[in-house]
Write an enzyme that holds these catalytic residues in place. Structure first.
Site, PDB file in Angstrom:
ATOM      1  N   LYS A 293      12.626  -6.864   1.221  1.00 10.68           N
ATOM      2  CA  LYS A 293      11.781  -7.719   0.358  1.00 10.68           C
ATOM      3  C   LYS A 293      10.462  -6.958   0.201  1.00 10.68           C
ATOM      4  O   LYS A 293       9.595  -7.016   1.069  1.00 10.68           O
ATOM      5  CB  LYS A 293      11.552  -9.067   1.058  1.00 10.68           C
ATOM      6  N   PRO A 294      10.333  -6.214  -0.917  1.00  8.94           N
ATOM      7  CA  PRO A 294       9.081  -5.467  -1.097  1.00  8.94           C
ATOM      8  C   PRO A 294       7.968  -6.414  -1.494  1.00  8.94           C
ATOM      9  O   PRO A 294       8.212  -7.564  -1.865  1.00  8.94           O
ATOM     10  CB  PRO A 294       9.416  -4.518  -2.255  1.00  8.94           C
TER      11      PRO A 294
ATOM     12  N   GLU B 205       4.390  -4.621  12.255  1.00  5.44           N
ATOM     13  CA  GLU B 205       3.409  -3.542  12.055  1.00  5.44           C
ATOM     14  C   GLU B 205       2.300  -4.134  11.198  1.00  5.44           C
ATOM     15  O   GLU B 205       2.487  -4.370  10.003  1.00  5.44           O
ATOM     16  CB  GLU B 205       4.071  -2.353  11.346  1.00  5.44           C
ATOM     17  N   LEU B 206       1.138  -4.367  11.805  1.00  2.49           N
ATOM     18  CA  LEU B 206       0.119  -5.194  11.137  1.00  2.49           C
ATOM     19  C   LEU B 206      -1.170  -4.423  10.845  1.00  2.49           C
ATOM     20  O   LEU B 206      -1.176  -3.202  10.777  1.00  2.49           O
ATOM     21  CB  LEU B 206      -0.124  -6.440  11.997  1.00  2.49           C
TER      22      LEU B 206
ATOM     23  N   ASN C   9       0.799  -1.238   0.000  1.00  2.00           N
ATOM     24  CA  ASN C   9       0.000   0.000   0.000  1.00  2.00           C
ATOM     25  C   ASN C   9       0.828   1.283   0.000  1.00  2.00           C
ATOM     26  O   ASN C   9       0.379   2.297  -0.524  1.00  2.00           O
ATOM     27  CB  ASN C   9      -1.009  -0.006   1.158  1.00  2.00           C
TER      28      ASN C   9
ATOM     29  N   SER D 283      -0.090  -7.869   6.702  1.00  2.00           N
ATOM     30  CA  SER D 283      -1.329  -8.298   7.343  1.00  2.00           C
ATOM     31  C   SER D 283      -1.037  -9.041   8.651  1.00  2.00           C
ATOM     32  O   SER D 283       0.049  -9.596   8.848  1.00  2.00           O
ATOM     33  CB  SER D 283      -2.101  -9.219   6.394  1.00  2.00           C
TER      34      SER D 283
ATOM     35  N   CYS E 188      -2.996   1.434   6.671  1.00  2.00           N
ATOM     36  CA  CYS E 188      -3.205   0.662   7.903  1.00  2.00           C
ATOM     37  C   CYS E 188      -3.946   1.490   8.939  1.00  2.00           C
ATOM     38  O   CYS E 188      -4.722   0.963   9.722  1.00  2.00           O
ATOM     39  CB  CYS E 188      -1.873   0.174   8.435  1.00  2.00           C
TER      40      CYS E 188
HETATM   41  P1  NAD Z   1       0.683  -9.363   3.306  1.00  2.00           P
HETATM   42  O1  NAD Z   1       0.780  -9.819   4.708  1.00  2.00           O
HETATM   43  O2  NAD Z   1      -0.131 -10.141   2.356  1.00  2.00           O
HETATM   44  O3  NAD Z   1       2.149  -9.256   2.648  1.00  2.00           O
HETATM   45  C1  NAD Z   1       3.164  -8.464   3.227  1.00  2.00           C
HETATM   46  C2  NAD Z   1       4.521  -8.963   2.759  1.00  2.00           C
HETATM   47  O4  NAD Z   1       4.775 -10.253   3.308  1.00  2.00           O
HETATM   48  C3  NAD Z   1       4.648  -9.109   1.246  1.00  2.00           C
HETATM   49  O5  NAD Z   1       5.917  -8.623   0.860  1.00  2.00           O
HETATM   50  C4  NAD Z   1       4.566 -10.621   1.042  1.00  2.00           C
HETATM   51  O6  NAD Z   1       5.233 -11.084  -0.109  1.00  2.00           O
HETATM   52  C5  NAD Z   1       5.269 -11.118   2.296  1.00  2.00           C
HETATM   53  N1  NAD Z   1       4.948 -12.501   2.710  1.00  2.00           N
HETATM   54  C6  NAD Z   1       3.837 -13.227   2.429  1.00  2.00           C
HETATM   55  N2  NAD Z   1       3.879 -14.420   3.067  1.00  2.00           N
HETATM   56  C7  NAD Z   1       5.043 -14.436   3.770  1.00  2.00           C
HETATM   57  C8  NAD Z   1       5.652 -15.368   4.650  1.00  2.00           C
HETATM   58  N3  NAD Z   1       5.063 -16.532   4.958  1.00  2.00           N
HETATM   59  N4  NAD Z   1       6.838 -15.055   5.203  1.00  2.00           N
HETATM   60  C9  NAD Z   1       7.430 -13.871   4.949  1.00  2.00           C
HETATM   61  N5  NAD Z   1       6.909 -12.940   4.124  1.00  2.00           N
HETATM   62  C10 NAD Z   1       5.720 -13.220   3.547  1.00  2.00           C
HETATM   63  O7  NAD Z   1       0.199  -7.828   3.405  1.00  2.00           O
HETATM   64  P2  NAD Z   1      -0.225  -6.877   2.203  1.00  2.00           P
HETATM   65  O8  NAD Z   1      -1.532  -7.348   1.681  1.00  2.00           O
HETATM   66  O9  NAD Z   1       0.930  -6.694   1.276  1.00  2.00           O
HETATM   67  O10 NAD Z   1      -0.420  -5.470   2.960  1.00  2.00           O
HETATM   68  C11 NAD Z   1      -1.628  -5.021   3.489  1.00  2.00           C
HETATM   69  C12 NAD Z   1      -1.629  -5.213   4.995  1.00  2.00           C
HETATM   70  O11 NAD Z   1      -0.531  -4.515   5.567  1.00  2.00           O
HETATM   71  C13 NAD Z   1      -2.874  -4.644   5.673  1.00  2.00           C
HETATM   72  O12 NAD Z   1      -3.321  -5.548   6.646  1.00  2.00           O
HETATM   73  C14 NAD Z   1      -2.364  -3.373   6.334  1.00  2.00           C
HETATM   74  O13 NAD Z   1      -3.115  -2.954   7.448  1.00  2.00           O
HETATM   75  C15 NAD Z   1      -0.977  -3.789   6.700  1.00  2.00           C
HETATM   76  N6  NAD Z   1      -0.122  -2.616   6.908  1.00  2.00           N
HETATM   77  C16 NAD Z   1       0.237  -2.301   8.195  1.00  2.00           C
HETATM   78  C17 NAD Z   1       1.006  -1.163   8.428  1.00  2.00           C
HETATM   79  C18 NAD Z   1       1.421  -0.775   9.820  1.00  2.00           C
HETATM   80  O14 NAD Z   1       2.282   0.079   9.956  1.00  2.00           O
HETATM   81  N7  NAD Z   1       0.839  -1.338  10.871  1.00  2.00           N
HETATM   82  C19 NAD Z   1       1.409  -0.360   7.353  1.00  2.00           C
HETATM   83  C20 NAD Z   1       1.010  -0.713   6.071  1.00  2.00           C
HETATM   84  C21 NAD Z   1       0.240  -1.850   5.864  1.00  2.00           C
END
Ligand code: NAD
Length: 516
Positions: free
Chosen positions: A179-180, A251-252, A156, A230, A285
């Protein structure tokens, strides 16, 4: 150009592609704009070796040497603003303004902030102790870089949330592998170019493009993992970090409530509710995800927000001032938003405006206002992450606080009232990592303020002293300068000395109200 839609599976747990590259799609147009390598464990291991090899020299540069490069990067971002915005807009589908306000300004300010504050936050801290046993001894806490930091980011905010945490990690003297998200890797690669052009030694900052498997491979290699994404993936990351016994910072997700009290400036509350729930298409988030309004101002508030949301322009952002609401970045997210809205309507909610996915090749969801919602609905109890504003009428502040706290999440929240002292009292009763009064989200740009989640919204925080110390090994040092040849507690034990010490402890601690 071919139009290709991404597969509708989650970004987590995706299997490695048969091909060794990942297509990057502009979600506003549906067009493939680039592709990046899908790196495997051997690639990540080679990167880790490189990062470790160069880290001691990077650390040895000292704060001043590192700051020079970080400050050059700050200027680079501003000098290359249009290119950075174009890259972010093309891979996220967000508007020009969302990219400028929440990514360019954050990235540029963060480079300056950490260049300036790293020496202060990581300076040796002298400590005084009340313990008689250490009287006269020098006590201090020091911070040394952990070595190699892994950072995994979401889609995001590719600059702010993926790259943003790399800055303090590097300012502390660590090497970093980022790792983006596989959905938005291009901004991170652009930032690698930025650092390279600013004189960053090769290997200090590396980008490991790939999917979830690449993220897992990264956790296997690093000394600390910083994850933003997430809650579901965060749990898996925490398990892997626990197995390796490396620190992790998470940070979730969030479901931020906004509380509008009866004495609020309703016009400001309405403008804020619309902006903070719809900005970045609601994919923040700390977006406002649900609103509780006290009965006396409910009708006025709902009338104002509906009118304002109807006036929003949604579409492909072709430059400044062309649209308020852009595309949804991750196509499956549109399905989640649609499901939440449909389930709310099936449960009795009313759509006052919006409510549908957009037509056309891109991934859009109409800015939506929902009323007559309740906590049995996914729109109120799961993270929607879209341009929706579900609003609930409440009898009083107590009901609003109870409902605000009725969530598994606890990232951010906001309270609107003209009585700011009362606003602060209400803020303290909301279980969230950050609460704004008569504002929302802005706590994020005050880099001095810690930002992190309560409950399932995370562990640890970014920003402030803790936001850089977490990338360091904290070490406590005790130095004995003046001392006898043998202290009274040392061997050999004698009955006389043991009894004397017993009396001393009774005197010190046996009279109540003593802190030692
Ligand atoms: P996601 O959890 O699907 O993916 C995040 C990252 O994790 C990606 O780079 C993905 O490739 C990687 N990933 C996936 N499976 C993995 C594993 N098993 N081990 C290690 N890495 C893995 O999240 P998303 O859909 O990209 O982002 C949206 C979420 O992020 C929303 O829930 C949002 O609230 C949260 N978010 C939180 C904050 C915060 O500061 N709290 C900021 C921005 C976004």
């Amino acid at each position: 150009m071919t139009t290709v839609k991404q597969s509708p599976e989650s970004t987590e747990e995706t299997a490695p592609s048969a091909a060794s590259s990942i297509d990057v799609v502009n979600p506003a147009t549906g067009q493939i704009i680039d592709n990046v390598p899908d790196l495997g464990p051997a690639d990540v291991q080679a990167m880790a070796e490189r990062g470790r090899a160069v880290q001691p020299a990077w650390e040895a540069l000292g704060f001043e040497g590192r700051a020079k490069i970080l400050l050059r990067a700050q200027k680079w971002i501003i000098d290359h603003k249009e290119e950075v915005i174009e890259t972010i807009v093309s891979e996220t589908g967000k508007t020009y303004e969302d990219a400028q306000l929440a990514e360019i300004s954050y990235g540029a300010s963060a480079f300056g902030f950490w260049a300036k504050h790293a020496p202060e936050y990581l300076a040796d801290v002298k400590v005084k102790s009340g313990s008689l046993m250490v009287k006269g001894k020098k006590l201090m806490v020091t911070y040394r870089p952990l070595g190699l930091i892994g950072i995994i980011g979401p889609w995001n905010y590719p600059l702010t949330n993926s790259f943003g945490d790399c800055i303090p990690a590097m300012a502390a003297g660590n090497s970093v592998i980022l790792k983006p998200s596989e959905v938005t890797p291009l901004t991170s690669l652009l930032m690698a170019r930025c650092l390279d052009e600013c004189g960053m030694p090769a290997g200090v900052f590396q980008v490991a493009t790939g999917r979830g498997d690449t993220g897992r491979a990264l956790i296997e290699q690093v000394d600390m993992i910083m994850f933003t994404g997430s809650t579901a993936t965060g749990r898996k990351v925490a398990v892997m970090a626990a197995e390796r016994l490396i620190p992790c910072s998470l940070e979730l997700g969030g479901k931020d409530p906004m509380i509008v009290l009866r004495d609020a400036d309703v016009e400001r509350a309405a403008n804020a509710a619309v902006f903070f729930s719809m900005q970045n298409s609601g994919q923040t988030c700390i977006s406002t995800e649900r609103v509780y309004v006290e009965a006396p101002v409910y009708d006025e508030f709902v009338g104002k927000v509906t009118e304002k949301v109807k006036a929003l322009r949604q579409g492909i952002s072709s430059g400044p001032g062309t649209a308020e609401i852009g595309a949804m970045t991750f196509p499956p997210q549109v399905d989640i938003v649609e499901r939440h809205v449909n389930e709310a309507v099936a449960g009795g909610a009313k759509v006052l405006t919006g409510g549908k996915r957009g037509s056309g090749p891109g991934d859009f969801f109409e800015p939506t206002v929902l009323v007559d919602v309740d906590h049995s609905m996914t729109a109120m109890n799961e993270e929607t992450f879209g341009p929706t504003m579900p609003i609930m009428k409440v009898e009083d502040a107590e009901e609003a606080i109870r409902l605000a706290n009725d969530s598994e999440f606890g990232l951010g929240a906001s309270v609107f009232t003209r009585d700011v002292a009362r606003g602060e009292e209400v803020a303290k009763r909301v279980h969230a990592g950050a609460v704004c009064v008569n504002d929302a989200m802005l706590n994020y740009v005050a880099l001095e303020l810690p930002m992190g989640g309560a409950k399932t919204s995370g562990i640890g925080s970014r920003h402030g002293a803790g936001g850089i110390r977490k990338f360091c090994q904290q070490q406590s040092i005790l130095v004995s300068r003046l001392h006898p040849k043998r202290d009274v507690h040392m061997f050999p034990y004698t009955e006389k000395m043991t009894n004397r010490l017993g009396k001393l402890f009774a005197f010190l601690y046996g009279r109540g109200n003593r802190d030692h």
